[in-house]
Design a protein around this motif. Sequence first.
Motif, PDB file in Angstrom:
ATOM      1  N   ARG A  93      44.220   8.850 -24.591  1.00 57.52           N
ATOM      2  CA  ARG A  93      43.129   9.288 -23.741  1.00 57.52           C
ATOM      3  C   ARG A  93      42.147   8.159 -23.515  1.00 57.52           C
ATOM      4  NH1 ARG A  93      41.948  15.303 -23.984  1.00 57.52           N
ATOM      5  NH2 ARG A  93      43.887  16.166 -24.717  1.00 57.52           N
ATOM      6  N   GLY A  94      41.644   8.075 -22.286  1.00 55.20           N
ATOM      7  CA  GLY A  94      40.666   7.063 -21.981  1.00 55.20           C
ATOM      8  C   GLY A  94      39.276   7.635 -21.918  1.00 55.20           C
ATOM      9  N   ARG A  95      38.845   8.311 -22.946  1.00 57.75           N
ATOM     10  CA  ARG A  95      37.568   9.000 -22.917  1.00 57.75           C
ATOM     11  C   ARG A  95      36.519   8.326 -23.792  1.00 57.75           C
ATOM     12  NH1 ARG A  95      39.223  15.400 -23.490  1.00 57.75           N
ATOM     13  NH2 ARG A  95      40.604  15.526 -21.687  1.00 57.75           N
ATOM     14  N   GLY A  96      36.761   7.126 -24.242  1.00 51.84           N
ATOM     15  CA  GLY A  96      35.796   6.481 -25.096  1.00 51.84           C
ATOM     16  C   GLY A  96      35.952   6.923 -26.540  1.00 51.84           C
ATOM     17  N   LEU A  97      35.099   6.344 -27.396  1.00 50.04           N
ATOM     18  CA  LEU A  97      35.217   6.599 -28.827  1.00 50.04           C
ATOM     19  C   LEU A  97      35.031   8.067 -29.171  1.00 50.04           C
ATOM     20  CD1 LEU A  97      33.322   3.543 -30.331  1.00 50.04           C
ATOM     21  CD2 LEU A  97      35.777   3.906 -30.166  1.00 50.04           C
ATOM     22  N   HIS A  98      33.983   8.680 -28.633  1.00 48.46           N
ATOM     23  CA  HIS A  98      33.728  10.062 -29.034  1.00 48.46           C
ATOM     24  C   HIS A  98      34.810  10.995 -28.503  1.00 48.46           C
ATOM     25  CE1 HIS A  98      32.163  11.711 -25.188  1.00 48.46           C
ATOM     26  NE2 HIS A  98      32.196  12.874 -25.797  1.00 48.46           N
ATOM     27  N   GLY A  99      35.388  10.669 -27.320  1.00 48.25           N
ATOM     28  CA  GLY A  99      36.483  11.493 -26.814  1.00 48.25           C
ATOM     29  C   GLY A  99      37.720  11.389 -27.681  1.00 48.25           C
ATOM     30  N   GLN A 100      37.993  10.192 -28.198  1.00 49.15           N
ATOM     31  CA  GLN A 100      39.145  10.029 -29.083  1.00 49.15           C
ATOM     32  C   GLN A 100      38.930  10.751 -30.407  1.00 49.15           C
ATOM     33  OE1 GLN A 100      40.781   5.900 -29.172  1.00 49.15           O
ATOM     34  NE2 GLN A 100      39.198   5.462 -27.669  1.00 49.15           N
ATOM     35  N   LEU A 101      37.703  10.737 -30.900  1.00 50.22           N
ATOM     36  CA  LEU A 101      37.423  11.449 -32.141  1.00 50.22           C
ATOM     37  C   LEU A 101      37.514  12.955 -31.936  1.00 50.22           C
ATOM     38  CD1 LEU A 101      36.685  11.286 -35.107  1.00 50.22           C
ATOM     39  CD2 LEU A 101      34.257  11.218 -34.453  1.00 50.22           C
ATOM     40  N   VAL A 102      37.038  13.438 -30.795  1.00 48.45           N
ATOM     41  CA  VAL A 102      37.186  14.862 -30.462  1.00 48.45           C
ATOM     42  C   VAL A 102      38.656  15.242 -30.460  1.00 48.45           C
ATOM     43  CG1 VAL A 102      36.980  16.556 -28.593  1.00 48.45           C
ATOM     44  CG2 VAL A 102      35.036  15.115 -29.176  1.00 48.45           C
ATOM     45  N   GLN A 103      39.480  14.381 -29.864  1.00 50.61           N
ATOM     46  CA  GLN A 103      40.921  14.637 -29.799  1.00 50.61           C
ATOM     47  C   GLN A 103      41.528  14.751 -31.195  1.00 50.61           C
ATOM     48  OE1 GLN A 103      42.975  15.380 -27.518  1.00 50.61           O
ATOM     49  NE2 GLN A 103      45.000  14.489 -27.854  1.00 50.61           N
ATOM     50  N   GLN A 104      41.187  13.830 -32.056  1.00 50.68           N
ATOM     51  CA  GLN A 104      41.769  13.838 -33.398  1.00 50.68           C
ATOM     52  C   GLN A 104      41.303  15.041 -34.207  1.00 50.68           C
ATOM     53  OE1 GLN A 104      42.378  10.694 -35.959  1.00 50.68           O
ATOM     54  NE2 GLN A 104      43.435   9.455 -34.461  1.00 50.68           N
ATOM     55  N   LEU A 105      39.999  15.257 -34.248  1.00 50.02           N
ATOM     56  CA  LEU A 105      39.486  16.381 -35.037  1.00 50.02           C
ATOM     57  C   LEU A 105      39.944  17.710 -34.456  1.00 50.02           C
ATOM     58  CD1 LEU A 105      35.822  15.190 -35.757  1.00 50.02           C
ATOM     59  CD2 LEU A 105      37.786  15.142 -37.303  1.00 50.02           C
ATOM     60  N   GLY A 106      39.961  17.812 -33.119  1.00 53.14           N
ATOM     61  CA  GLY A 106      40.409  19.049 -32.485  1.00 53.14           C
ATOM     62  C   GLY A 106      41.840  19.381 -32.825  1.00 53.14           C
ATOM     63  N   GLN A 107      42.718  18.382 -32.774  1.00 49.79           N
ATOM     64  CA  GLN A 107      44.115  18.628 -33.119  1.00 49.79           C
ATOM     65  C   GLN A 107      44.268  19.003 -34.588  1.00 49.79           C
ATOM     66  OE1 GLN A 107      46.445  15.196 -31.757  1.00 49.79           O
ATOM     67  NE2 GLN A 107      47.192  16.473 -30.086  1.00 49.79           N
ATOM     68  N   MET A 108      43.479  18.384 -35.449  1.00 49.68           N
ATOM     69  CA  MET A 108      43.573  18.697 -36.875  1.00 49.68           C
ATOM     70  C   MET A 108      43.130  20.127 -37.148  1.00 49.68           C
ATOM     71  SD  MET A 108      42.241  15.163 -38.655  1.00 49.68           S
ATOM     72  CE  MET A 108      42.633  15.739 -40.323  1.00 49.68           C
TER      73      MET A 108
END
Length: 295
Positions: A62-77
């Motif tokens: 995802r090209g959403r910046g740092l906070h978007g990547q962290l949202v992706q990781q935590l959301g999937q977890m």
Amino acid sequence: MTTLAHSMMTAARSADSGLTNPGELDRYPFAETPTVDRMGAPAWEGAEPELGRVGRRTAGSRGRGLHGQLVQQLGQMIVSGDLGADRPLVPEEIGQRFEVSRTVVRESLRVLEAKGLVSARPNVGTRVRPVSDWNLLDPDIIEWRAFGPQRDDQRRELSELRSTIEPLAARLAAGHGREDVQQRLSDMVGIMGHAMQQGDALTFSRADAEFHTLLIQIAGNRMLDHLSGIVSAALHVSGGPVTGCDRPNDVSLAQHGRIVDALATGDGAAAESAMRQLLTVHPEVERVVPAPREH
């Protein structure tokens, strides 16, 4: 270190840290040893394998910046159950584990809270909420469920939802559609046909997604319009019960064309019937589940 963590480390340098040394990172200065939150429950204990696994699965997607990547990781977890209900999420430890700034952690948790995945309360902190509180119509949650342990249920539910709302949208669109939008729908059918001849599955799926999204938007029903993002998410994750939309062939293309023709003549019943046939499930057909979409 995961690829995501490395990219976060590089991009986070002195961005909002206020540090005098530009080579320093805006990280939480905590030791690497596991900590215990103020409620006494171990925080992130034994979570490193899950963190690494999720990082490998989503790095660079995802090209959403740092906070978007962290949202992706935590959301999937959270959605996968790696972080179960009522699990405390300590911001300091998230920042340390992923090597990101306080601002990135704070923004990420706010996004997850808006999706109903976590809650933040005074004197309690941030905790994972039960599934009953999640916004299951959120496109991100749809995708996370579709590529997690709940994949079969999610794809079946999406198929059932589409079979309910899209025939209705097609019938309504026959009476409300604008000529310019109907022309756009016709253009999408043409693009799908060309893509099918070229064996271009990606272009076909993108045109198909725009076709169905536009059709819902011209139905003249604001509540249905609100659901157009769900249909788009369903088409992107796909991989569920096989319908005409999932089978790029002459029959599928003809059924899309029939819908356009019915809209042009204002025949709501024909548009509805064509959509139902397009969305008919073919359980005898097997398919390969695609990878999560890139952004």
